[in-house]
Scaffold this motif. Structure first.
Motif, PDB file in Angstrom:
ATOM      1  N   CYS A   1       0.833  -1.206   0.000  1.00  0.00           N
ATOM      2  CA  CYS A   1       0.000   0.000   0.000  1.00  0.00           C
ATOM      3  C   CYS A   1       0.867   1.256   0.000  1.00  0.00           C
ATOM      4  O   CYS A   1       0.560   2.222  -0.702  1.00  0.00           O
ATOM      5  N   ALA A   2       1.941   1.239   0.795  1.00  0.00           N
ATOM      6  CA  ALA A   2       2.851   2.381   0.819  1.00  0.00           C
ATOM      7  C   ALA A   2       3.515   2.562  -0.543  1.00  0.00           C
ATOM      8  O   ALA A   2       3.676   3.691  -1.017  1.00  0.00           O
ATOM      9  N   CYS A   3       3.871   1.458  -1.183  1.00  0.00           N
ATOM     10  CA  CYS A   3       4.463   1.522  -2.523  1.00  0.00           C
ATOM     11  C   CYS A   3       3.468   2.128  -3.506  1.00  0.00           C
ATOM     12  O   CYS A   3       3.829   2.995  -4.309  1.00  0.00           O
ATOM     13  N   ASP A   4       2.218   1.695  -3.444  1.00  0.00           N
ATOM     14  CA  ASP A   4       1.188   2.248  -4.331  1.00  0.00           C
ATOM     15  C   ASP A   4       1.037   3.749  -4.118  1.00  0.00           C
ATOM     16  O   ASP A   4       0.897   4.507  -5.082  1.00  0.00           O
ATOM     17  N   ARG A   5       1.077   4.193  -2.878  1.00  0.00           N
ATOM     18  CA  ARG A   5       0.962   5.628  -2.589  1.00  0.00           C
ATOM     19  C   ARG A   5       2.153   6.391  -3.150  1.00  0.00           C
ATOM     20  O   ARG A   5       1.990   7.485  -3.690  1.00  0.00           O
ATOM     21  N   GLN A   6       3.350   5.804  -3.037  1.00  0.00           N
ATOM     22  CA  GLN A   6       4.537   6.471  -3.579  1.00  0.00           C
ATOM     23  C   GLN A   6       4.454   6.559  -5.105  1.00  0.00           C
ATOM     24  O   GLN A   6       4.814   7.571  -5.690  1.00  0.00           O
ATOM     25  N   MET A   7       3.998   5.495  -5.729  1.00  0.00           N
ATOM     26  CA  MET A   7       3.883   5.505  -7.191  1.00  0.00           C
ATOM     27  C   MET A   7       2.775   6.455  -7.647  1.00  0.00           C
ATOM     28  O   MET A   7       2.917   7.149  -8.662  1.00  0.00           O
ATOM     29  N   ASP A   8       1.668   6.500  -6.902  1.00  0.00           N
ATOM     30  CA  ASP A   8       0.573   7.412  -7.248  1.00  0.00           C
ATOM     31  C   ASP A   8       1.025   8.868  -7.179  1.00  0.00           C
ATOM     32  O   ASP A   8       0.594   9.692  -7.983  1.00  0.00           O
ATOM     33  N   ALA A   9       1.892   9.176  -6.206  1.00  0.00           N
ATOM     34  CA  ALA A   9       2.392  10.550  -6.086  1.00  0.00           C
ATOM     35  C   ALA A   9       3.109  10.966  -7.362  1.00  0.00           C
ATOM     36  O   ALA A   9       2.991  12.109  -7.804  1.00  0.00           O
ATOM     37  N   VAL A  10       3.824  10.039  -7.974  1.00  0.00           N
ATOM     38  CA  VAL A  10       4.533  10.344  -9.219  1.00  0.00           C
ATOM     39  C   VAL A  10       3.561  10.371 -10.400  1.00  0.00           C
ATOM     40  O   VAL A  10       3.586  11.287 -11.220  1.00  0.00           O
ATOM     41  N   HIS A  11       2.692   9.389 -10.475  1.00  0.00           N
ATOM     42  CA  HIS A  11       1.761   9.295 -11.607  1.00  0.00           C
ATOM     43  C   HIS A  11       0.770  10.449 -11.656  1.00  0.00           C
ATOM     44  O   HIS A  11       0.293  10.814 -12.724  1.00  0.00           O
ATOM     45  N   ASN A  12       0.453  11.030 -10.497  1.00  0.00           N
ATOM     46  CA  ASN A  12      -0.522  12.127 -10.463  1.00  0.00           C
ATOM     47  C   ASN A  12      -0.057  13.364 -11.201  1.00  0.00           C
ATOM     48  O   ASN A  12      -0.876  14.195 -11.583  1.00  0.00           O
ATOM     49  N   VAL A  13       1.242  13.530 -11.360  1.00  0.00           N
ATOM     50  CA  VAL A  13       1.727  14.755 -11.996  1.00  0.00           C
ATOM     51  C   VAL A  13       2.433  14.520 -13.324  1.00  0.00           C
ATOM     52  O   VAL A  13       2.938  15.452 -13.916  1.00  0.00           O
ATOM     53  N   ILE A  14       2.459  13.294 -13.787  1.00  0.00           N
ATOM     54  CA  ILE A  14       3.049  13.045 -15.097  1.00  0.00           C
ATOM     55  C   ILE A  14       2.146  13.696 -16.136  1.00  0.00           C
ATOM     56  O   ILE A  14       0.944  13.450 -16.159  1.00  0.00           O
ATOM     57  N   PRO A  15       2.712  14.557 -16.965  1.00  0.00           N
ATOM     58  CA  PRO A  15       1.874  15.232 -17.960  1.00  0.00           C
ATOM     59  C   PRO A  15       1.252  14.222 -18.922  1.00  0.00           C
ATOM     60  O   PRO A  15       1.881  13.246 -19.307  1.00  0.00           O
ATOM     61  N   GLU A  16       0.018  14.490 -19.256  1.00  0.00           N
ATOM     62  CA  GLU A  16      -0.673  13.640 -20.226  1.00  0.00           C
ATOM     63  C   GLU A  16      -0.622  14.330 -21.575  1.00  0.00           C
ATOM     64  O   GLU A  16      -1.195  15.390 -21.754  1.00  0.00           O
ATOM     65  N   PHE A  17       0.096  13.721 -22.483  1.00  0.00           N
ATOM     66  CA  PHE A  17       0.200  14.272 -23.823  1.00  0.00           C
ATOM     67  C   PHE A  17      -0.860  13.628 -24.691  1.00  0.00           C
ATOM     68  O   PHE A  17      -1.076  12.419 -24.610  1.00  0.00           O
ATOM     69  N   PRO A  18      -1.517  14.409 -25.524  1.00  0.00           N
ATOM     70  CA  PRO A  18      -2.501  13.799 -26.424  1.00  0.00           C
ATOM     71  C   PRO A  18      -1.790  12.824 -27.361  1.00  0.00           C
ATOM     72  O   PRO A  18      -0.702  13.111 -27.849  1.00  0.00           O
ATOM     73  N   ARG A  19      -2.404  11.693 -27.536  1.00  0.00           N
ATOM     74  CA  ARG A  19      -1.808  10.696 -28.423  1.00  0.00           C
ATOM     75  C   ARG A  19      -1.907  11.167 -29.861  1.00  0.00           C
ATOM     76  O   ARG A  19      -2.921  11.720 -30.275  1.00  0.00           O
ATOM     77  N   LYS A  20      -0.838  10.903 -30.585  1.00  0.00           N
ATOM     78  CA  LYS A  20      -0.866  11.223 -32.008  1.00  0.00           C
ATOM     79  C   LYS A  20      -1.754  10.208 -32.691  1.00  0.00           C
ATOM     80  O   LYS A  20      -1.731   9.021 -32.363  1.00  0.00           O
TER      81      LYS A  20
END
Length: 167
Positions: free
Chosen positions: A96-115
């Motif tokens: 669960c702690a690992c999931d929270r750490q990974m979510d912290a990173v994934h929450n701010v990864i920019p979402e680029f529109p797919r070509k």
């Protein structure tokens, strides 16, 4: 920084280590930790569902220890030695702690529109050549309800070739 949620962005930039039972600490997900988990084929980074707890133990060990341990070569032995001292309930807490750490990173990864993928009808932007039978230009096509095309002359070897003469 994320315009949508600056708190998530700051949390991702400065994530805090998370403490779990037994005094274990799950540090923020770093490139080094990700690479170590990837090296051992961890279900955490591959997305595969682990068959059993034994597949997770090396990952849990790396999550709570220095990722450079992967270079010692005996990561399974080290992980099992450690696992023999850890209560079973700690496994879920670490995950669960690992999931929270990974979510912290994934929450701010920019979402680029797919070509948009190139059309199936083009190759490098140019129309593909046909691989089927060519359509005739004389008369109506097969999709039309008009008159059908005339038969080929006997010399062409078409459907109408026989001893008969062409119309």
């Amino acid at each position: 920084m994320s315009k949508g949620n600056p708190r998530k962005a700051v949390a991702a930039l400065l994530p805090a280590p998370l403490k779990v039972s037994g005094g274990y600490i799950v540090k923020p997900m770093t490139l080094g930790l990700w690479a170590a988990l990837e090296r051992i084929g961890s279900p955490i980074v591959t997305g595969k569902v682990p068959r059993d707890a034994l597949e997770l133990i090396p990952s849990l060990y790396l999550l709570t220890h220095d990722p450079r341990e992967v270079f010692r070569g005996n990561i399974l032995d080290l992980a099992m030695e450690w696992a023999n001292t850890v209560p079973v309930k700690v496994m879920d807490e670490i995950r669960c702690a690992c999931d929270r750490q990974m979510d912290a990173v994934h929450n701010v990864i920019p979402e680029f529109p797919r070509k948009k993928a190139r059309s199936a009808g083009t190759t490098a932007g140019c129309p593909r050549s046909s691989t089927g039978l060519p359509n005739g230009t004389d008369g109506a096509s097969r999709k039309s309800c008009g008159a059908s095309r005339s038969r080929r002359a006997g010399s062409c070897g078409g459907a109408g070739s026989s001893s008969r003469t062409a119309r």
